[in-house]
Design a protein around this motif. Structure first.
Motif, PDB file in Angstrom:
ATOM      1  N   GLN A  79       0.834  -1.202   0.000  1.00 20.13           N
ATOM      2  CA  GLN A  79       0.000   0.000   0.000  1.00 20.13           C
ATOM      3  C   GLN A  79       0.873   1.258   0.000  1.00 20.13           C
ATOM      4  O   GLN A  79       0.560   2.244  -0.667  1.00 20.13           O
ATOM      5  CB  GLN A  79      -0.922   0.003   1.221  1.00 20.13           C
ATOM      6  N   VAL A  80       1.984   1.203   0.750  1.00 17.65           N
ATOM      7  CA  VAL A  80       2.922   2.326   0.741  1.00 17.65           C
ATOM      8  C   VAL A  80       3.457   2.548  -0.666  1.00 17.65           C
ATOM      9  O   VAL A  80       3.550   3.684  -1.149  1.00 17.65           O
ATOM     10  CB  VAL A  80       4.076   2.075   1.737  1.00 17.65           C
ATOM     11  N   ARG A  81       3.815   1.466  -1.344  1.00 15.03           N
ATOM     12  CA  ARG A  81       4.327   1.588  -2.712  1.00 15.03           C
ATOM     13  C   ARG A  81       3.244   2.114  -3.657  1.00 15.03           C
ATOM     14  O   ARG A  81       3.516   2.926  -4.555  1.00 15.03           O
ATOM     15  CB  ARG A  81       4.855   0.236  -3.198  1.00 15.03           C
ATOM     16  N   ALA A  82       2.020   1.665  -3.469  1.00 19.71           N
ATOM     17  CA  ALA A  82       0.923   2.143  -4.312  1.00 19.71           C
ATOM     18  C   ALA A  82       0.735   3.647  -4.146  1.00 19.71           C
ATOM     19  O   ALA A  82       0.462   4.363  -5.115  1.00 19.71           O
ATOM     20  CB  ALA A  82      -0.369   1.403  -3.970  1.00 19.71           C
TER      21      ALA A  82
ATOM     22  N   ASN B 213      14.307   1.737   1.156  1.00 17.38           N
ATOM     23  CA  ASN B 213      14.246   0.345   0.714  1.00 17.38           C
ATOM     24  C   ASN B 213      12.841  -0.027   0.243  1.00 17.38           C
ATOM     25  O   ASN B 213      12.658  -0.732  -0.748  1.00 17.38           O
ATOM     26  CB  ASN B 213      14.662  -0.592   1.845  1.00 17.38           C
ATOM     27  N   ILE B 214      11.824   0.444   0.982  1.00 18.21           N
ATOM     28  CA  ILE B 214      10.445   0.076   0.670  1.00 18.21           C
ATOM     29  C   ILE B 214      10.017   0.623  -0.686  1.00 18.21           C
ATOM     30  O   ILE B 214       9.330  -0.065  -1.452  1.00 18.21           O
ATOM     31  CB  ILE B 214       9.498   0.582   1.779  1.00 18.21           C
ATOM     32  N   ILE B 215      10.415   1.859  -0.997  1.00 13.30           N
ATOM     33  CA  ILE B 215       9.936   2.483  -2.238  1.00 13.30           C
ATOM     34  C   ILE B 215      10.987   2.477  -3.346  1.00 13.30           C
ATOM     35  O   ILE B 215      10.806   3.152  -4.358  1.00 13.30           O
ATOM     36  CB  ILE B 215       9.474   3.935  -1.972  1.00 13.30           C
ATOM     37  N   ASP B 216      12.044   1.718  -3.177  1.00 20.78           N
ATOM     38  CA  ASP B 216      13.051   1.622  -4.240  1.00 20.78           C
ATOM     39  C   ASP B 216      12.417   0.912  -5.439  1.00 20.78           C
ATOM     40  O   ASP B 216      12.028  -0.258  -5.336  1.00 20.78           O
ATOM     41  CB  ASP B 216      14.258   0.828  -3.732  1.00 20.78           C
ATOM     42  N   PRO B 217      12.297   1.567  -6.585  1.00 20.82           N
ATOM     43  CA  PRO B 217      11.647   0.924  -7.727  1.00 20.82           C
ATOM     44  C   PRO B 217      12.434  -0.262  -8.277  1.00 20.82           C
ATOM     45  O   PRO B 217      11.866  -1.094  -8.998  1.00 20.82           O
ATOM     46  CB  PRO B 217      11.549   2.052  -8.764  1.00 20.82           C
ATOM     47  N   ALA B 218      13.718  -0.331  -7.944  1.00 20.34           N
ATOM     48  CA  ALA B 218      14.519  -1.464  -8.427  1.00 20.34           C
ATOM     49  C   ALA B 218      14.126  -2.758  -7.723  1.00 20.34           C
ATOM     50  O   ALA B 218      14.241  -3.839  -8.285  1.00 20.34           O
ATOM     51  CB  ALA B 218      16.005  -1.192  -8.205  1.00 20.34           C
ATOM     52  N   PHE B 219      13.671  -2.661  -6.485  1.00 20.83           N
ATOM     53  CA  PHE B 219      13.272  -3.852  -5.736  1.00 20.83           C
ATOM     54  C   PHE B 219      11.891  -4.304  -6.196  1.00 20.83           C
ATOM     55  O   PHE B 219      10.918  -3.539  -6.133  1.00 20.83           O
ATOM     56  CB  PHE B 219      13.255  -3.583  -4.232  1.00 20.83           C
ATOM     57  N   THR B 220      11.806  -5.537  -6.637  1.00 26.40           N
ATOM     58  CA  THR B 220      10.532  -6.083  -7.096  1.00 26.40           C
ATOM     59  C   THR B 220      10.084  -7.294  -6.289  1.00 26.40           C
ATOM     60  O   THR B 220       8.917  -7.676  -6.363  1.00 26.40           O
ATOM     61  CB  THR B 220      10.628  -6.486  -8.575  1.00 26.40           C
ATOM     62  N   GLU B 221      10.994  -7.895  -5.536  1.00 27.21           N
ATOM     63  CA  GLU B 221      10.658  -9.089  -4.771  1.00 27.21           C
ATOM     64  C   GLU B 221      10.939  -8.852  -3.292  1.00 27.21           C
ATOM     65  O   GLU B 221      11.837  -8.080  -2.922  1.00 27.21           O
ATOM     66  CB  GLU B 221      11.455 -10.296  -5.283  1.00 27.21           C
ATOM     67  N   ILE B 222      10.175  -9.539  -2.443  1.00 29.23           N
ATOM     68  CA  ILE B 222      10.292  -9.345  -1.002  1.00 29.23           C
ATOM     69  C   ILE B 222      10.101 -10.682  -0.287  1.00 29.23           C
ATOM     70  O   ILE B 222       9.425 -11.581  -0.785  1.00 29.23           O
ATOM     71  CB  ILE B 222       9.250  -8.323  -0.485  1.00 29.23           C
ATOM     72  N   GLY B 223      10.745 -10.783   0.860  1.00 24.12           N
ATOM     73  CA  GLY B 223      10.509 -11.893   1.772  1.00 24.12           C
ATOM     74  C   GLY B 223      10.387 -11.329   3.168  1.00 24.12           C
ATOM     75  O   GLY B 223      11.225 -10.532   3.592  1.00 24.12           O
ATOM     76  N   VAL B 224       9.346 -11.688   3.877  1.00 28.03           N
ATOM     77  CA  VAL B 224       9.092 -11.161   5.226  1.00 28.03           C
ATOM     78  C   VAL B 224       9.042 -12.321   6.215  1.00 28.03           C
ATOM     79  O   VAL B 224       8.374 -13.328   5.972  1.00 28.03           O
ATOM     80  CB  VAL B 224       7.769 -10.369   5.285  1.00 28.03           C
TER      81      VAL B 224
ATOM     82  N   LEU C 130       0.666  10.839   6.565  1.00 25.99           N
ATOM     83  CA  LEU C 130       1.141   9.705   5.789  1.00 25.99           C
ATOM     84  C   LEU C 130       1.620  10.201   4.441  1.00 25.99           C
ATOM     85  O   LEU C 130       1.119  11.196   3.914  1.00 25.99           O
ATOM     86  CB  LEU C 130       0.015   8.676   5.630  1.00 25.99           C
ATOM     87  N   PRO C 131       2.587   9.549   3.761  1.00 24.00           N
ATOM     88  CA  PRO C 131       3.063   8.199   4.108  1.00 24.00           C
ATOM     89  C   PRO C 131       4.280   8.165   4.994  1.00 24.00           C
ATOM     90  O   PRO C 131       4.979   7.174   5.011  1.00 24.00           O
ATOM     91  CB  PRO C 131       3.396   7.614   2.717  1.00 24.00           C
ATOM     92  N   ARG C 132       4.602   9.261   5.664  1.00 24.54           N
ATOM     93  CA  ARG C 132       5.783   9.285   6.512  1.00 24.54           C
ATOM     94  C   ARG C 132       5.410   9.711   7.925  1.00 24.54           C
ATOM     95  O   ARG C 132       5.761  10.780   8.384  1.00 24.54           O
ATOM     96  CB  ARG C 132       6.831  10.232   5.945  1.00 24.54           C
ATOM     97  N   PRO C 133       4.629   8.854   8.667  1.00 22.82           N
ATOM     98  CA  PRO C 133       4.231   9.235  10.028  1.00 22.82           C
ATOM     99  C   PRO C 133       5.399   9.168  10.973  1.00 22.82           C
ATOM    100  O   PRO C 133       6.349   8.410  10.782  1.00 22.82           O
ATOM    101  CB  PRO C 133       3.165   8.181  10.381  1.00 22.82           C
ATOM    102  N   SER C 134       5.364   9.995  12.035  1.00 26.04           N
ATOM    103  CA  SER C 134       6.375   9.927  13.078  1.00 26.04           C
ATOM    104  C   SER C 134       6.041   8.797  14.032  1.00 26.04           C
ATOM    105  O   SER C 134       4.960   8.220  14.004  1.00 26.04           O
ATOM    106  CB  SER C 134       6.434  11.253  13.856  1.00 26.04           C
ATOM    107  N   ILE C 135       7.000   8.486  14.913  1.00 30.56           N
ATOM    108  CA  ILE C 135       6.818   7.403  15.872  1.00 30.56           C
ATOM    109  C   ILE C 135       6.424   8.007  17.211  1.00 30.56           C
ATOM    110  O   ILE C 135       7.147   8.822  17.770  1.00 30.56           O
ATOM    111  CB  ILE C 135       8.114   6.595  16.031  1.00 30.56           C
ATOM    112  N   ALA C 136       5.262   7.632  17.729  1.00 26.71           N
ATOM    113  CA  ALA C 136       4.826   8.144  19.022  1.00 26.71           C
ATOM    114  C   ALA C 136       5.718   7.605  20.119  1.00 26.71           C
ATOM    115  O   ALA C 136       6.304   6.525  20.007  1.00 26.71           O
ATOM    116  CB  ALA C 136       3.376   7.751  19.279  1.00 26.71           C
TER     117      ALA C 136
END
Length: 228
Positions: free
Chosen positions: A54-57, A130-141, A206-212
């Motif tokens: 969703q962040v990437r979208a 890292n999350i929005i790097d367009p070069a990255f197309t695959e992920i493992g969590v 969003l998409p860059r919220p701070s940390i409470a």
């Protein structure tokens, strides 16, 4: 049956009732063992992927494709961190991956739940990159719970880039062709940078919220890239 026999049968009935009660208790304990941590971790992994996509979208980028091998490696490192009770990067972050790649990235963190960590990753420039790097197309969590802490590892991968084929001019006859060293496949050493803990209570849009302050998490980000 006469009344003289009844007093002798009452203890037998009590023993039978006791045995039945114990048996039911044992069976019940076997059938109910509480929430399955493996199933819970799988749900959290899927939630991370959905949130990051969703962040990437929001940035106009296509979603990640989940890679099974990357996911297994990410789970393994999350377990190592949980066992150690701290977070750190794998060394190297591409270790164990059997395929070819052009660029690898890794985000690791520990926090209270998926949403807390997603907010923290997005609020951190290095992790967000890292999350929005367009070069990255695959992920493992990978997700591992220890007590009430969620340890997670995210592996990002760029497949090998296509190299255009060009016709080189014939070498000059007056000199031998130059000697070209083969490209290095050794991963560069990337120092691990410990990010400062952010304690601001200001919530950015969003998409860059701070940390409470009550949601402080620990995070690290790393990037490896092969030579071209």
């Amino acid at each position: 049956m006469n009344r003289a026999q009844e007093p002798r049968l009452d203890p037998i009935r009590r023993r039978v009732a006791f045995v039945v009660a114990v048996t039911l208790a044992v069976v019940g304990s076997l059938l109910w063992s509480g929430p399955d941590p493996v199933a819970a971790s799988a749900d959290d992994e899927a939630a991370f992927v959905a949130a990051l996509n969703q962040v990437r979208a929001n940035e106009g980028l296509p979603p990640f494709t989940v890679d099974a091998e990357l996911s297994n490696l990410a789970r393994g490192h999350a377990q190592v961190m949980a066992d150690a009770g701290e977070i750190f990067h794998a060394n190297p972050i591409s270790g164990g991956y059997s395929g070819d790649w052009s660029k690898f990235g890794e985000n690791v963190g520990v926090g209270a739940n998926v949403q807390v960590l997603v907010d923290a990753f997005v609020a951190s420039p290095g992790h967000f990159a890292n999350i929005i790097d367009p070069a990255f197309t695959e992920i493992g969590v990978g997700v591992v719970w220890k007590d009430s802490a969620l340890y997670t590892t995210h592996r990002f991968l760029q497949p090998p880039s296509a190299v255009p084929t060009t016709t080189a001019p014939p070498p000059a006859t007056t000199a031998p062709p130059p000697t070209v060293a083969p490209p290095s496949t050794t991963e560069p050493t990337v120092p691990t940078t410990t990010l400062p803990v952010v304690t601001t209570t200001t919530v950015a849009p969003l998409p860059r919220p701070s940390i409470a302050a009550e949601r402080v998490v620990a995070l690290f980000a790393m990037l490896d890239q092969v030579g071209t």
